[in-house]
Design an enzyme around this catalytic site. Structure first.
Site, mmCIF file in Angstrom:
data_model
loop_
_atom_site.group_PDB
_atom_site.id
_atom_site.type_symbol
_atom_site.label_atom_id
_atom_site.label_comp_id
_atom_site.label_asym_id
_atom_site.label_seq_id
_atom_site.Cartn_x
_atom_site.Cartn_y
_atom_site.Cartn_z
ATOM 1 N N GLU A 100 -7.698 -14.299 2.153
ATOM 2 C CA GLU A 100 -8.240 -13.788 3.477
ATOM 3 C C GLU A 100 -9.598 -13.546 2.980
ATOM 4 O O GLU A 100 -9.923 -12.727 2.099
ATOM 5 C CB GLU A 100 -7.581 -12.896 3.954
ATOM 6 C CG GLU A 100 -6.318 -12.850 4.517
ATOM 7 C CD GLU A 100 -5.448 -11.834 5.005
ATOM 8 O OE1 GLU A 100 -4.189 -11.591 4.747
ATOM 9 O OE2 GLU A 100 -6.126 -10.843 5.556
ATOM 10 N N CYS A 113 -15.771 -9.217 3.290
ATOM 11 C CA CYS A 113 -14.711 -8.486 2.572
ATOM 12 C C CYS A 113 -14.006 -9.681 1.712
ATOM 13 O O CYS A 113 -13.688 -10.693 2.423
ATOM 14 C CB CYS A 113 -13.943 -7.762 3.302
ATOM 15 S SG CYS A 113 -12.273 -7.001 2.440
ATOM 16 N N CYS A 120 -1.148 -8.658 -5.266
ATOM 17 C CA CYS A 120 -1.777 -7.547 -6.336
ATOM 18 C C CYS A 120 -0.371 -7.009 -6.985
ATOM 19 O O CYS A 120 0.409 -6.739 -6.176
ATOM 20 C CB CYS A 120 -2.243 -6.653 -5.288
ATOM 21 S SG CYS A 120 -2.949 -5.251 -6.089
ATOM 22 N N CYS A 124 0.940 -0.764 -4.245
ATOM 23 C CA CYS A 124 1.002 0.216 -3.376
ATOM 24 C C CYS A 124 1.697 0.270 -2.160
ATOM 25 O O CYS A 124 1.874 -0.951 -1.774
ATOM 26 C CB CYS A 124 -0.503 0.827 -2.841
ATOM 27 S SG CYS A 124 -1.785 0.556 -4.138
ATOM 28 N N CYS A 127 0.770 -1.090 1.462
ATOM 29 C CA CYS A 127 -0.326 -2.159 1.542
ATOM 30 C C CYS A 127 0.240 -3.430 1.540
ATOM 31 O O CYS A 127 1.065 -3.855 0.798
ATOM 32 C CB CYS A 127 -1.391 -2.105 0.469
ATOM 33 S SG CYS A 127 -2.292 -3.590 0.249
ATOM 34 N N ASN A 304 -3.643 1.551 9.175
ATOM 35 C CA ASN A 304 -3.339 0.439 9.621
ATOM 36 C C ASN A 304 -1.885 -0.164 9.289
ATOM 37 O O ASN A 304 -1.441 -0.537 8.342
ATOM 38 C CB ASN A 304 -4.007 -0.802 9.254
ATOM 39 C CG ASN A 304 -4.567 -1.667 10.387
ATOM 40 O OD1 ASN A 304 -3.794 -1.735 11.398
ATOM 41 N ND2 ASN A 304 -5.914 -2.000 10.445
ATOM 42 N N CYS A 347 -5.977 -5.201 4.741
ATOM 43 C CA CYS A 347 -6.133 -6.393 3.788
ATOM 44 C C CYS A 347 -4.489 -6.991 3.401
ATOM 45 O O CYS A 347 -3.654 -6.244 3.336
ATOM 46 C CB CYS A 347 -6.576 -5.994 2.622
ATOM 47 S SG CYS A 347 -5.749 -4.896 1.625
#
Ligand code: SAH
Ligand code: SF4
Length: 356
Positions: A100, A113, A120, A124, A127, A304, A347
């Site tokens: 993205e 961005c 990843c 976390c 996320c 979010n 994200c």
């Protein structure tokens, strides 16, 4: 020179090279720096996407380029436009991986961005990008192509230029350090995108040794540190990387970073309901930042919600009290305006809808 492992028909993408690489390659092929610069400007000033169209090059140079490089393809899978002029791009790489990029509209310009990894590994638990393991790092050309693609979108709409870049999309940029640094050198290049280092921000979850490396880079881009909690107990609950690089280690690195660069550091702090948003945490945060207060800037970010995580966004009143407490104690801070809240803004959220 190390070349990318990803090659098509034995060729690598031309966008994998920064100016230094291209000039070295040209020299090895007995192409003068005069023509090397023309190639560079054809790529990034004129945005020409095939070698034969580079009409200011001699045919033999075009042939050598064609034999060595290709133009990689980045497929646009979905574009989401929000009423606040945020645009989200879901893109497919040559190996079918989805990434993205987000274009944001500000008073001061247009920022993009970018994604740096497929997934990843920092993991976390709040996320969307961390919910799936990392598949691989992105190559330089795959990061640059995001900028080219978004600029192409703008060229067709308003012709505005991208003025800012934030390395805050999917992935941990310092876990793909060399490629990200090379990417920065291309967007900063005055004959390419010419985005000034003060208009570039790299966000990290806090890989302390890399913070020190970053301090020594020629490009003095801005650093953002994802703190999210003022003590190790809370932070480790959110970010398991905190067990490897706890707050003490990060702050020791940041102090050195500030000493070397004399630059300020932005602390990102997502506001999660009943988790890190009380005045107790606000006070702890003030105490933690106190020693480097002159160089600190806090970004309070409304969380979010990601469906799978169970975390909720802080209430408006908690966020306001937190903000007021920090301001009262002379910590420079802003409450980040949300971008595209109704278009899966955080994200990895758009991508995660596609990957089951
Ligand atoms: N891996 C890097 C950069 C990418 S994440 C990092 O963690 O810093 C960019 C920022 O978005 C980080 O501060 C991250 O914590 C934040 N973020 C991730 N998911 C979010 C969510 N659901 N709501 C708000 N911010 C989020
Ligand atoms: Fe990775 Fe950053 Fe998401 Fe953490 S917040 S999982 S480091 S992308």
């Amino acid at each position: 020179m190390e070349w990318s492992l990803i090659k098509v028909n034995g060729k690598q993408s031309i966008y994998n090279l920064n100016r230094k690489d291209l000039f070295e390659w040209a020299k090895a092929k007995s192409i003068s720096s005069f023509y090397a610069l023309k190639i560079w400007e054809n790529l990034y000033r004129k945005k020409i996407t095939s070698f034969p169209e580079m009409s200011d090059l001699k045919l033999d140079i075009i042939n050598i380029l064609d034999q060595s490089f290709y133009f990689n393809h980045l497929e646009l899978v979905e574009v989401q436009e929000s009423s606040d002029d945020t645009v989200k791009f879901l893109l497919k790489l040559e190996d079918e991986s989805l990434i993205e990029s987000v274009l944001m509209d500000h008073k001061f310009g247009k920022s993009v961005c970018v994604t740096t990894q497929i997934g990843c590994n920092i993991g976390c638990n709040f996320c969307a990008s961390g919910l799936k393991p990392k598949m691989r790092d992105l190559e330089v050309y795959e990061i640059i192509s995001q900028i080219l693609r978004v600029q192409d979108y703008l060229d067709k709409k308003t012709k505005e230029k991208i003025t800012h870049v934030v390395v805050m999309g999917i992935g941990e940029p310092f876990d793909n350090y060399d490629n990200v640094m090379k990417f920065l050198s291309i967007i900063n290049d005055d004959r390419a995108f010419a985005i000034g280092s003060r208009h570039i921000t790299v966000s990290t979850s806090g890989l302390s040794p890399k913070i020190l490396d970053f301090a020594k880079e020629d490009i003095r881009a801005n650093l953002a540190l994802s703190l999210h909690a003022p003590n190790n107990k809370l932070r480790s609950q959110l970010m398991r990387i905190n067990n490897v690089y706890p707050i003490e280690s990060i702050f020791a690195a940041l102090k050195e970073y500030i000493q070397i660069t004399n630059k300020r550091v932005t602390f990102e702090y997502i506001m999660i309901k009943d988790f890190n948003d009380s005045l107790k945490e606000a006070k702890e945060l003030v105490d933690l930042i106190e020693p480097i207060k002159k160089f600190a800037y806090v970004n309070l970010i409304p969380y979010n919600p990601v469906f799978e995580t169970g975390y909720e966004r802080s209430s408006e009143s908690s966020m306001n009290s937190f903000f007021d407490f920090l301001s009262k104690h002379k910590i420079r801070c802003v409450m980040r305006r949300e971008h595209g809240s109704h278009i899966d803004a955080a994200c990895g959220q758009l991508r995660s809808r596609y990957i089951k």
